[in-house]
Design a protein around this motif. Sequence first.
Motif, PDB file in Angstrom:
ATOM      1  N   ALA A  27      39.732  48.461  41.635  1.00 30.37           N
ATOM      2  CA  ALA A  27      39.684  49.775  42.299  1.00 30.37           C
ATOM      3  C   ALA A  27      40.837  50.684  41.890  1.00 30.37           C
ATOM      4  N   THR A  28      41.916  50.128  41.399  1.00 30.04           N
ATOM      5  CA  THR A  28      43.106  50.949  41.137  1.00 30.04           C
ATOM      6  C   THR A  28      43.491  51.010  39.664  1.00 30.04           C
ATOM      7  N   SER A  29      42.733  50.378  38.781  1.00 26.89           N
ATOM      8  CA  SER A  29      43.051  50.432  37.350  1.00 26.89           C
ATOM      9  C   SER A  29      42.198  51.501  36.683  1.00 26.89           C
ATOM     10  N   LEU A  30      42.747  52.083  35.622  1.00 27.83           N
ATOM     11  CA  LEU A  30      42.048  53.155  34.918  1.00 27.83           C
ATOM     12  C   LEU A  30      41.980  52.871  33.430  1.00 27.83           C
ATOM     13  N   VAL A  35      44.885  46.429  30.664  1.00 23.81           N
ATOM     14  CA  VAL A  35      45.505  45.178  30.215  1.00 23.81           C
ATOM     15  C   VAL A  35      46.927  45.062  30.772  1.00 23.81           C
ATOM     16  N   GLY A  36      47.693  46.141  30.702  1.00 23.93           N
ATOM     17  CA  GLY A  36      49.046  46.122  31.267  1.00 23.93           C
ATOM     18  C   GLY A  36      49.021  45.932  32.762  1.00 23.93           C
ATOM     19  N   TYR A  37      48.068  46.551  33.398  1.00 24.51           N
ATOM     20  CA  TYR A  37      47.924  46.427  34.839  1.00 24.51           C
ATOM     21  C   TYR A  37      47.558  44.988  35.221  1.00 24.51           C
ATOM     22  N   LEU A  38      46.661  44.381  34.436  1.00 20.04           N
ATOM     23  CA  LEU A  38      46.303  42.980  34.681  1.00 20.04           C
ATOM     24  C   LEU A  38      47.507  42.064  34.506  1.00 20.04           C
ATOM     25  N   ARG A  39      48.293  42.307  33.452  1.00 24.72           N
ATOM     26  CA  ARG A  39      49.479  41.482  33.228  1.00 24.72           C
ATOM     27  C   ARG A  39      50.436  41.583  34.407  1.00 24.72           C
ATOM     28  N   THR A  40      50.682  42.814  34.855  1.00 21.02           N
ATOM     29  CA  THR A  40      51.589  43.001  35.990  1.00 21.02           C
ATOM     30  C   THR A  40      51.059  42.273  37.218  1.00 21.02           C
ATOM     31  N   GLY A  41      49.764  42.395  37.477  1.00 24.55           N
ATOM     32  CA  GLY A  41      49.185  41.763  38.659  1.00 24.55           C
ATOM     33  C   GLY A  41      49.136  40.251  38.580  1.00 24.55           C
ATOM     34  N   LEU A  42      48.720  39.725  37.439  1.00 22.50           N
ATOM     35  CA  LEU A  42      48.473  38.284  37.328  1.00 22.50           C
ATOM     36  C   LEU A  42      49.707  37.468  36.965  1.00 22.50           C
ATOM     37  N   VAL A  43      50.596  38.054  36.150  1.00 20.66           N
ATOM     38  CA  VAL A  43      51.787  37.319  35.695  1.00 20.66           C
ATOM     39  C   VAL A  43      52.986  37.619  36.580  1.00 20.66           C
ATOM     40  N   VAL A  44      53.230  38.894  36.851  1.00 24.50           N
ATOM     41  CA  VAL A  44      54.448  39.283  37.563  1.00 24.50           C
ATOM     42  C   VAL A  44      54.284  39.170  39.077  1.00 24.50           C
ATOM     43  N   MET A  93      36.329  42.509  40.371  1.00 22.20           N
ATOM     44  CA  MET A  93      36.728  43.454  39.331  1.00 22.20           C
ATOM     45  C   MET A  93      35.670  44.533  39.109  1.00 22.20           C
ATOM     46  N   CYS A  94      34.399  44.165  39.152  1.00 18.01           N
ATOM     47  CA  CYS A  94      33.326  45.094  38.772  1.00 18.01           C
ATOM     48  C   CYS A  94      32.800  45.951  39.918  1.00 18.01           C
ATOM     49  N   LEU A  95      32.895  45.485  41.142  1.00 19.63           N
ATOM     50  CA  LEU A  95      32.323  46.212  42.277  1.00 19.63           C
ATOM     51  C   LEU A  95      32.888  47.626  42.445  1.00 19.63           C
ATOM     52  N   PRO A  96      34.201  47.823  42.405  1.00 21.94           N
ATOM     53  CA  PRO A  96      34.714  49.193  42.564  1.00 21.94           C
ATOM     54  C   PRO A  96      34.272  50.129  41.429  1.00 21.94           C
ATOM     55  N   GLY A  97      34.352  49.653  40.208  1.00 22.99           N
ATOM     56  CA  GLY A  97      33.969  50.487  39.072  1.00 22.99           C
ATOM     57  C   GLY A  97      32.497  50.851  39.096  1.00 22.99           C
ATOM     58  N   ALA A  98      31.649  49.873  39.436  1.00 21.94           N
ATOM     59  CA  ALA A  98      30.211  50.146  39.504  1.00 21.94           C
ATOM     60  C   ALA A  98      29.910  51.174  40.593  1.00 21.94           C
ATOM     61  N   SER A  99      30.557  51.026  41.741  1.00 21.00           N
ATOM     62  CA  SER A  99      30.347  51.983  42.845  1.00 21.00           C
ATOM     63  C   SER A  99      30.817  53.378  42.448  1.00 21.00           C
ATOM     64  N   LEU A 100      31.996  53.457  41.827  1.00 22.03           N
ATOM     65  CA  LEU A 100      32.520  54.758  41.415  1.00 22.03           C
ATOM     66  C   LEU A 100      31.684  55.387  40.310  1.00 22.03           C
ATOM     67  N   MET A 101      31.160  54.579  39.388  1.00 26.28           N
ATOM     68  CA  MET A 101      30.332  55.133  38.311  1.00 26.28           C
ATOM     69  C   MET A 101      29.029  55.703  38.852  1.00 26.28           C
ATOM     70  N   ILE A 102      28.456  55.062  39.847  1.00 29.17           N
ATOM     71  CA  ILE A 102      27.245  55.604  40.463  1.00 29.17           C
ATOM     72  C   ILE A 102      27.563  56.945  41.114  1.00 29.17           C
ATOM     73  N   ALA A 103      28.658  57.000  41.854  1.00 28.71           N
ATOM     74  CA  ALA A 103      29.063  58.256  42.495  1.00 28.71           C
ATOM     75  C   ALA A 103      29.418  59.311  41.452  1.00 28.71           C
TER      76      ALA A 103
END
Length: 190
Positions: A27-30, A35-44, A93-103
């Motif tokens: 929901a918050t990645s663009l 990839v950088g956002y995933l690294r920060t979330g998953l590693v850091v 991961m996919c639910l927010p993007g799919a919802s936003l793409m429909i909107a």
Amino acid sequence: MSVADTPPVAPPPSLGKLFWVFLVMGATSLGGGVVGYLRTGLVVRQRWLDDLSFVELLSISQTLPGLNATNMSILVGDRLRGGLGALVATLGMCLPGASLMIAAGFAYGAGGDGPWSKAFLHGIAAGAVGLIVVVLVQLGAKTLKTVADYVFVVLTAVAVAFFKVPVPYALIVAGIVAIWWHRPRDKDVP
């Protein structure tokens, strides 16, 4: 922080936490900067992976068809909680993007060619490029060890950008040459 300074990996999360973390990231990645956002979330932040594991999974996800974020959610979910973890992480991961793409599809149909829409898209594109550069610097510093590694990166980028070599072909050739270059050279090694 070097790979040696990476904090220890945390124990696998519950399925609910896995879903929630990927839902928030989705929901918050663009764009391409994910990839950088995933690294920060998953590693850091979560410490579910170390940098080496993240780079390995990222390498696999980039060789597969589809979006890196979706591929990473599948691979990370599977690594942490098996097949059900892969499903839960992918849904998150996919639910927010799919919802936003429909909107967004409905909104674009109602006036997407306007100057405000174009300005918004240009701003998002600039931010995504900045995030990609940050990830390039962060991961490059951790994984590129020799001058030859940097040469492989530059030659691959030049082949794709200037000579229009398709990405899969460029990666296959660069991979073969890099494997040959980094092969064990000791005669005693089988």
